[in-house]
Motif scaffolding. Structure first.
Motif, PDB file in Angstrom:
ATOM      1  N   LEU A 171       1.104   8.226  -1.036  1.00 49.95           N
ATOM      2  CA  LEU A 171      -0.004   7.656  -1.787  1.00 49.95           C
ATOM      3  C   LEU A 171      -0.845   6.737  -0.901  1.00 49.95           C
ATOM      4  N   LYS A 172      -2.147   6.923  -0.997  1.00 43.82           N
ATOM      5  CA  LYS A 172      -3.082   6.004  -0.335  1.00 43.82           C
ATOM      6  C   LYS A 172      -4.038   5.518  -1.408  1.00 43.82           C
ATOM      7  N   VAL A 173      -4.298   4.234  -1.404  1.00 45.83           N
ATOM      8  CA  VAL A 173      -5.217   3.711  -2.406  1.00 45.83           C
ATOM      9  C   VAL A 173      -6.627   3.803  -1.837  1.00 45.83           C
ATOM     10  N   GLY A 174      -7.488   4.518  -2.561  1.00 49.54           N
ATOM     11  CA  GLY A 174      -8.847   4.746  -2.101  1.00 49.54           C
ATOM     12  C   GLY A 174      -9.699   3.496  -2.179  1.00 49.54           C
ATOM     13  N   GLY A 194      -9.947   1.846  -5.374  1.00 52.59           N
ATOM     14  CA  GLY A 194      -8.655   1.555  -5.983  1.00 52.59           C
ATOM     15  C   GLY A 194      -8.019   2.788  -6.576  1.00 52.59           C
ATOM     16  N   GLN A 195      -8.692   3.945  -6.419  1.00 52.53           N
ATOM     17  CA  GLN A 195      -8.172   5.175  -7.019  1.00 52.53           C
ATOM     18  C   GLN A 195      -7.109   5.796  -6.113  1.00 52.53           C
ATOM     19  N   PRO A 196      -6.192   6.527  -6.710  1.00 50.14           N
ATOM     20  CA  PRO A 196      -5.124   7.109  -5.890  1.00 50.14           C
ATOM     21  C   PRO A 196      -5.605   8.296  -5.052  1.00 50.14           C
TER      22      PRO A 196
END
Lengths: 77, 401
Positions: A60-63, A66-68
């Motif tokens: 998981l990377k937080v865009g 703040g979106q996944p």
């Protein structure tokens, strides 16, 4: 019941139900045969589901918003 | 008294005493053992209490900045060792211990903190069975809230892949030890819930010291696990390590590997149960089939089906019998009819006009065959047939008399 529409869990549950019904032996022959046929189809579908299974593993990377977001992950970081 | 004595103000002497105490080597760094009493936590975040033993009492204060590092909550009656310096508080002239660290005696402070949080959360019901969510039987998307480095995540991925490759895995990277770990873990659990990124969460880490595992004993993590709508398996350290997370989670796994095993079914095992179901299915249909076959055989035992030619033979015999009776009957009735016919013929013969003709009479018939019995029936010139005993005369009427 359409075997195609059911997921593995539902298929297994229906299969167990069918086996139970057959084992109780109360259904008339024609119905038993229909149950058997449905059971055989489910059996094939479940086996196929077990055989073909591609696991996707991601990190998981937080865009920026703040979106996944997901990036491939092989367990070696 | 000495006349050289200076008169000092209260502040001056207080400052003097304070200076003396602050310079004192013993007082500037002491460890004092005692029992806590009169414990008060002020809204400012400062802690006030008194340490006492059988004979004496010592006032203590612990400022917020020092108190936040404390993992347990001080309580009255607790035996502690307080570290700090003793000095006077000039405003009220009271000396007190300015405590910078408080350590429970007996159990370590971590142990105490653990017990206290456990008791508090248990009282609130966070461990209650009724709040345990059932785990999905066949998870489709599993979130691993753990460190992306290290053996734990690799062990889990390896086992998940071997047992149930149908489930996709999302590694949600967090630090699992150190100051920030607890907040990160809690935030990650909330995040996965917010974006509904999984239908099962495993959170945990590999083995380590009590301090290393501590994040999983923090209240923020416990609360996040409790809040989660997605079922959570807690997998911290080795078998004997039990954390607060383990108590709050829907399922406790002994190790991360164990969590992976508990999370998904084993496809080899499932293939086995499928085989078993297949055999039961075969047996299930075999019974009604054989019952039906037996019934069929019972019905098939009838001679009509076992020896159809015999059936036909019997029917033919029966047919012969009936046809003989029919013929016989016919002959009988025919004979009767013949007798009657003979009698009728005899009487007919007696009445026959031919007999009369034999005696010399003739029958006159008009052209249309009507027997003429009166002169009125014919006109002069009409043709008339005269039937004699032998032959017929064609005549013409010449006169009516």
């Amino acid at each position: 019941m359409a075997a195609k529409k059911m997921n593995f869990e539902q298929s297994m549950a229906r299969l167990e139900e069918i086996v139970g019904l057959l084992e109780r032996g109360e259904a008339p022959l024609e119905e038993s045969l229909a149950l058997f046929e449905e059971g055989t189809k489910l059996m094939r579908a479940c086996s196929a589901l077990l055989d073909k299974a591609e696991q996707k593993v991601a990190l998981l990377k937080v865009g920026p918003e703040g979106q996944p977001e997901e990036v491939p992950f092989d367990g070696e970081e | 008294m000495n006349g050289e004595l200076r008169v000092l103000s209260v502040s001056q002497i207080s400052q003097y005493i304070k200076g003396q105490m602050d310079r004192d080597e013993v007082l500037s760094g002491v460890l004092v053992r005692g029992e806590i009493s009169n414990y008060k936590l002020y809204p400012s975040g400062h802690h006030y209490f008194t340490l006492k033993d059988g004979q004496s009492a010592l006032r203590c204060v612990m400022f917020r900045g020092d108190a936040v590092r404390m993992r347990f909550r001080p309580e009255n009656g607790m035996q502690v060792i307080a570290a700090g310096r003793i000095t006077v508080f000039p405003r009220d002239g009271q000396y007190q211990l300015y405590c910078v660290q408080l350590t429970p005696e007996g159990a370590g402070d971590l142990q105490l903190a653990f017990e206290q949080l456990k008791e508090k959360l248990a009282r609130e019901g966070l461990f209650a069975e009724e709040y345990k969510k059932p785990l999905p039987k066949f998870p489709q998307q599993i979130a691993l809230v753990t460190s992306p480095a290290g053996a734990a995540v690799r062990d889990m991925l390896r086992i998940l892949k071997a047992r149930w490759p149908r489930a996709n895995v999302l590694v949600v990277p967090v630090r699992v030890q150190g100051e920030e770990a607890a907040e990160e873990i809690a935030a990650a659990i909330d995040y996965v819930n917010y974006y509904k990124l999984a239908d099962l969460i495993i959170t945990g880490r590999g083995g380590g010291s009590v301090e290393d595992l501590w994040a999983f004993n923090e209240e923020v993590v416990a609360r996040a696990i409790y809040r989660s709508h997605i079922p959570i398996i807690s997998a911290v350290g080795h078998e004997p390590d039990v954390t607060i997370s383990d108590y709050v989670a829907d399922l406790r796994a002994a190790t991360p590997s164990n969590a992976a095993e508990l999370a998904v079914p084993d496809r080899v095992e499932l293939a086995g149960s499928l085989d078993h179901l297949a055999r039961r299915l075969e047996r299930g249909i075999a019974h009604p089939m054989s019952a039906a076959r037996q019934k069929l055989e019972r019905l098939g035992g009838s001679p009509a089906l076992t020896d159809p030619s015999n059936y036909v033979r019997e029917r033919r015999l029966l047919l012969d019998y009936h046809s003989r009776r029919l013929i016989h009957g016919l002959e009988q009735s025919l004979a009767g009819e013949k007798g009657r016919l003979g009698k009728l013929a005899a009487s007919l013969d007696a009445l026959s006009p031919l007999k009369v003709l034999g005696r010399g009479y003739a029958i006159a018939r008009s052209e249309d065959g009507t027997v003429i019995t009166s002169t009125q029936q014919v006109e002069v010139g009409d043709a008339v047939d005269l039937r004699l005993r032998e032959g017929t005369l064609a005549c013409r009427v010449e006169e009516r008399k």
